[in-house]
Design a protein around this motif. Sequence first.
Motif, PDB file in Angstrom:
ATOM      1  N   ASP A  89       3.757  -5.483  12.846  1.00  0.00           N
ATOM      2  CA  ASP A  89       3.282  -4.108  13.037  1.00  0.00           C
ATOM      3  C   ASP A  89       3.531  -3.262  11.789  1.00  0.00           C
ATOM      4  OD1 ASP A  89       2.484  -4.736  15.606  1.00  0.00           O
ATOM      5  OD2 ASP A  89       4.297  -3.921  16.546  1.00  0.00           O
ATOM      6  N   ASN A  90       4.695  -3.427  11.185  1.00  0.00           N
ATOM      7  CA  ASN A  90       5.032  -2.638  10.007  1.00  0.00           C
ATOM      8  C   ASN A  90       4.150  -2.998   8.813  1.00  0.00           C
ATOM      9  OD1 ASN A  90       7.047  -1.269  11.353  1.00  0.00           O
ATOM     10  ND2 ASN A  90       8.693  -2.624  10.666  1.00  0.00           N
ATOM     11  N   ILE A  91       3.918  -4.297   8.624  1.00  0.00           N
ATOM     12  CA  ILE A  91       3.070  -4.727   7.508  1.00  0.00           C
ATOM     13  C   ILE A  91       1.647  -4.219   7.692  1.00  0.00           C
ATOM     14  CG2 ILE A  91       2.036  -6.723   6.378  1.00  0.00           C
ATOM     15  CD1 ILE A  91       4.621  -8.253   6.976  1.00  0.00           C
ATOM     16  N   LEU A  92       1.103  -4.385   8.882  1.00  0.00           N
ATOM     17  CA  LEU A  92      -0.272  -3.935   9.125  1.00  0.00           C
ATOM     18  C   LEU A  92      -0.389  -2.423   8.986  1.00  0.00           C
ATOM     19  CD1 LEU A  92      -1.308  -6.203  12.142  1.00  0.00           C
ATOM     20  CD2 LEU A  92      -1.986  -6.425   9.743  1.00  0.00           C
ATOM     21  N   SER A  93       0.625  -1.708   9.421  1.00  0.00           N
ATOM     22  CA  SER A  93       0.591  -0.252   9.309  1.00  0.00           C
ATOM     23  C   SER A  93       0.577   0.189   7.843  1.00  0.00           C
ATOM     24  CB  SER A  93       1.801   0.357  10.027  1.00  0.00           C
ATOM     25  OG  SER A  93       1.841   1.761   9.871  1.00  0.00           O
ATOM     26  N   ARG A  94       1.412  -0.450   7.022  1.00  0.00           N
ATOM     27  CA  ARG A  94       1.441  -0.096   5.600  1.00  0.00           C
ATOM     28  C   ARG A  94       0.115  -0.412   4.926  1.00  0.00           C
ATOM     29  NH1 ARG A  94       6.595  -2.554   5.684  1.00  0.00           N
ATOM     30  NH2 ARG A  94       5.826  -4.334   4.482  1.00  0.00           N
ATOM     31  N   ALA A 105      -2.796  -0.594   6.383  1.00  0.00           N
ATOM     32  CA  ALA A 105      -3.806   0.316   6.911  1.00  0.00           C
ATOM     33  C   ALA A 105      -3.809   1.627   6.135  1.00  0.00           C
ATOM     34  CB  ALA A 105      -3.555   0.578   8.393  1.00  0.00           C
ATOM     35  N   GLN A 106      -2.622   2.128   5.847  1.00  0.00           N
ATOM     36  CA  GLN A 106      -2.534   3.367   5.069  1.00  0.00           C
ATOM     37  C   GLN A 106      -3.028   3.154   3.647  1.00  0.00           C
ATOM     38  OE1 GLN A 106       1.356   5.209   5.318  1.00  0.00           O
ATOM     39  NE2 GLN A 106       1.529   4.778   7.497  1.00  0.00           N
ATOM     40  N   ALA A 107      -2.634   2.039   3.045  1.00  0.00           N
ATOM     41  CA  ALA A 107      -3.017   1.776   1.661  1.00  0.00           C
ATOM     42  C   ALA A 107      -4.521   1.568   1.514  1.00  0.00           C
ATOM     43  CB  ALA A 107      -2.258   0.559   1.134  1.00  0.00           C
ATOM     44  N   GLN A 108      -5.137   0.920   2.508  1.00  0.00           N
ATOM     45  CA  GLN A 108      -6.557   0.596   2.418  1.00  0.00           C
ATOM     46  C   GLN A 108      -7.438   1.547   3.216  1.00  0.00           C
ATOM     47  OE1 GLN A 108      -5.462  -4.135   2.384  1.00  0.00           O
ATOM     48  NE2 GLN A 108      -7.608  -3.655   2.650  1.00  0.00           N
ATOM     49  N   GLU A 109      -6.801   2.552   3.839  1.00  0.00           N
ATOM     50  CA  GLU A 109      -7.525   3.562   4.622  1.00  0.00           C
ATOM     51  C   GLU A 109      -8.447   2.899   5.638  1.00  0.00           C
ATOM     52  OE1 GLU A 109      -9.428   6.098   1.765  1.00  0.00           O
ATOM     53  OE2 GLU A 109      -7.567   7.149   1.285  1.00  0.00           O
ATOM     54  N   ALA A 110      -7.816   2.038   6.467  1.00  0.00           N
ATOM     55  CA  ALA A 110      -8.566   1.262   7.445  1.00  0.00           C
ATOM     56  C   ALA A 110      -7.751   1.174   8.740  1.00  0.00           C
ATOM     57  CB  ALA A 110      -8.859  -0.131   6.902  1.00  0.00           C
ATOM     58  N   ASP A 111      -8.344   0.557   9.750  1.00  0.00           N
ATOM     59  CA  ASP A 111      -7.694   0.378  11.043  1.00  0.00           C
ATOM     60  C   ASP A 111      -7.157  -1.044  11.122  1.00  0.00           C
ATOM     61  OD1 ASP A 111      -6.864   0.404  13.675  1.00  0.00           O
ATOM     62  OD2 ASP A 111      -8.881   0.250  14.521  1.00  0.00           O
ATOM     63  N   PHE A 112      -5.895  -1.229  10.747  1.00  0.00           N
ATOM     64  CA  PHE A 112      -5.242  -2.528  10.805  1.00  0.00           C
ATOM     65  C   PHE A 112      -4.108  -2.436  11.815  1.00  0.00           C
ATOM     66  CE2 PHE A 112      -6.056  -3.474   5.986  1.00  0.00           C
ATOM     67  CZ  PHE A 112      -7.421  -3.499   6.228  1.00  0.00           C
ATOM     68  N   ARG A 113      -4.087  -3.327  12.825  1.00  0.00           N
ATOM     69  CA  ARG A 113      -3.017  -3.261  13.816  1.00  0.00           C
ATOM     70  C   ARG A 113      -2.998  -4.509  14.685  1.00  0.00           C
ATOM     71  NH1 ARG A 113      -5.717  -0.248  18.497  1.00  0.00           N
ATOM     72  NH2 ARG A 113      -7.747   0.367  17.654  1.00  0.00           N
ATOM     73  N   ARG A 114      -1.949  -4.615  15.456  1.00  0.00           N
ATOM     74  CA  ARG A 114      -1.802  -5.695  16.426  1.00  0.00           C
ATOM     75  C   ARG A 114      -2.160  -5.172  17.805  1.00  0.00           C
ATOM     76  NH1 ARG A 114       2.355  -7.171  19.798  1.00  0.00           N
ATOM     77  NH2 ARG A 114       3.702  -5.587  18.830  1.00  0.00           N
ATOM     78  N   LEU A 115      -3.069  -5.864  18.464  1.00  0.00           N
ATOM     79  CA  LEU A 115      -3.406  -5.512  19.835  1.00  0.00           C
ATOM     80  C   LEU A 115      -2.489  -6.275  20.781  1.00  0.00           C
ATOM     81  CD1 LEU A 115      -7.311  -5.779  19.618  1.00  0.00           C
ATOM     82  CD2 LEU A 115      -5.901  -3.718  19.365  1.00  0.00           C
ATOM     83  N   ALA A 116      -2.025  -5.618  21.825  1.00  0.00           N
ATOM     84  CA  ALA A 116      -1.226  -6.294  22.834  1.00  0.00           C
ATOM     85  C   ALA A 116      -2.114  -7.260  23.614  1.00  0.00           C
ATOM     86  CB  ALA A 116      -0.593  -5.271  23.780  1.00  0.00           C
ATOM     87  N   THR A 117      -1.526  -8.280  24.203  1.00  0.00           N
ATOM     88  CA  THR A 117      -2.288  -9.210  25.018  1.00  0.00           C
ATOM     89  C   THR A 117      -2.987  -8.462  26.147  1.00  0.00           C
ATOM     90  OG1 THR A 117      -0.777 -11.024  24.531  1.00  0.00           O
ATOM     91  CG2 THR A 117      -2.152 -11.254  26.496  1.00  0.00           C
ATOM     92  N   GLY A 118      -4.294  -8.622  26.235  1.00  0.00           N
ATOM     93  CA  GLY A 118      -5.088  -7.911  27.241  1.00  0.00           C
ATOM     94  C   GLY A 118      -5.670  -6.599  26.770  1.00  0.00           C
ATOM     95  N   GLU A 119      -5.278  -6.146  25.582  1.00  0.00           N
ATOM     96  CA  GLU A 119      -5.796  -4.883  25.054  1.00  0.00           C
ATOM     97  C   GLU A 119      -7.183  -5.091  24.442  1.00  0.00           C
ATOM     98  OE1 GLU A 119      -4.519  -1.292  21.938  1.00  0.00           O
ATOM     99  OE2 GLU A 119      -3.170  -2.995  22.286  1.00  0.00           O
ATOM    100  N   SER A 120      -8.037  -4.093  24.608  1.00  0.00           N
ATOM    101  CA  SER A 120      -9.420  -4.192  24.134  1.00  0.00           C
ATOM    102  C   SER A 120      -9.759  -3.047  23.202  1.00  0.00           C
ATOM    103  CB  SER A 120     -10.398  -4.159  25.329  1.00  0.00           C
ATOM    104  OG  SER A 120     -10.170  -5.208  26.234  1.00  0.00           O
ATOM    105  N   VAL A 121     -10.748  -3.306  22.344  1.00  0.00           N
ATOM    106  CA  VAL A 121     -11.316  -2.271  21.471  1.00  0.00           C
ATOM    107  C   VAL A 121     -12.825  -2.439  21.496  1.00  0.00           C
ATOM    108  CG1 VAL A 121      -9.331  -2.016  19.936  1.00  0.00           C
ATOM    109  CG2 VAL A 121     -11.047  -3.764  19.445  1.00  0.00           C
ATOM    110  N   ASP A 122     -13.538  -1.346  21.287  1.00  0.00           N
ATOM    111  CA  ASP A 122     -14.988  -1.390  21.185  1.00  0.00           C
ATOM    112  C   ASP A 122     -15.391  -1.441  19.709  1.00  0.00           C
ATOM    113  OD1 ASP A 122     -15.534  -1.269  23.947  1.00  0.00           O
ATOM    114  OD2 ASP A 122     -15.199   0.906  23.949  1.00  0.00           O
ATOM    115  N   LEU A 123     -16.321  -2.341  19.402  1.00  0.00           N
ATOM    116  CA  LEU A 123     -16.759  -2.573  18.022  1.00  0.00           C
ATOM    117  C   LEU A 123     -18.251  -2.340  17.894  1.00  0.00           C
ATOM    118  CD1 LEU A 123     -14.969  -6.003  17.418  1.00  0.00           C
ATOM    119  CD2 LEU A 123     -14.094  -3.723  16.850  1.00  0.00           C
ATOM    120  N   PRO A 124     -18.720  -2.096  16.667  1.00  0.00           N
ATOM    121  CA  PRO A 124     -20.169  -2.070  16.437  1.00  0.00           C
ATOM    122  C   PRO A 124     -20.755  -3.456  16.692  1.00  0.00           C
ATOM    123  CG  PRO A 124     -18.970  -1.145  14.563  1.00  0.00           C
ATOM    124  CD  PRO A 124     -17.956  -1.821  15.451  1.00  0.00           C
ATOM    125  N   GLY A 125     -22.037  -3.497  17.000  1.00  0.00           N
ATOM    126  CA  GLY A 125     -22.687  -4.799  17.167  1.00  0.00           C
ATOM    127  C   GLY A 125     -22.983  -5.112  18.605  1.00  0.00           C
TER     128      GLY A 125
END
Length: 211
Positions: free
Chosen positions: A184-189, A191-211
């Motif tokens: 989580d800490n690595i992805l968060s850092r 994400a800030q450096a690359q100005e993007a959404d980088f993270r770990r999803l919990a098991t069963g967690e969902s996100v909506d994507l383009p496409g």
Amino acid sequence: MKLTKHGHACVRLEKDGSTLVIDPGGLTEESALDGADAVLITHEHFDHLDAKRLAALRPDVRIWTCAAAAQQLEGLSAKVNVVGEGDSFTAAGFSVGVLGREHARIAFDMPVVQNVGFLVDDEVFHPGDAFTLPGRPVGTLLTPTSGPWLKAMEMVDYLREVAPRRAYSIHDGLYNDIGLMLVDNILSRRAQAQEADFRRLATGESVDLPG
């Protein structure tokens, strides 16, 4: 398109009433395959391929994988489609491109097995157990974050080279809570450096994507 993270390296993609499941292996809960219309398998290792579970799927559920993994599914030959780098196909209404050939090296005395990555709808790239560069812009990268073949530095370099808009952790079933906090800490850092959404999803967690 809806992406749901399941145990270890498995994700479900859903759109227009169809479900595509990638790498439902032995460290993934069985419910990840509920209602699956098609399955993609990156390689033969148990944490990505569970032959007994695949054998229990409906007869109309098709499977796409590399030649070496297909050999583990000989009893399901009517369902299995063998693919390799450069191939493209449609699975349950999703367009899929195949990228990559080999698993990352684990140790000097262990053979390198076949491994293919899948680019789904030109949006989501699942590399399996490799740091395959897609050679094109990728909106959503499923980035491996643990394993005997992986160092954190390599994960960071991969995120920098692919430069996706979104990246979500996979291959994280080997970590305890402390290891997951490190991810989580690595992805968060990054994400800030690359100005993007980088993270770990919990098991069963969902996100909506383009496409």
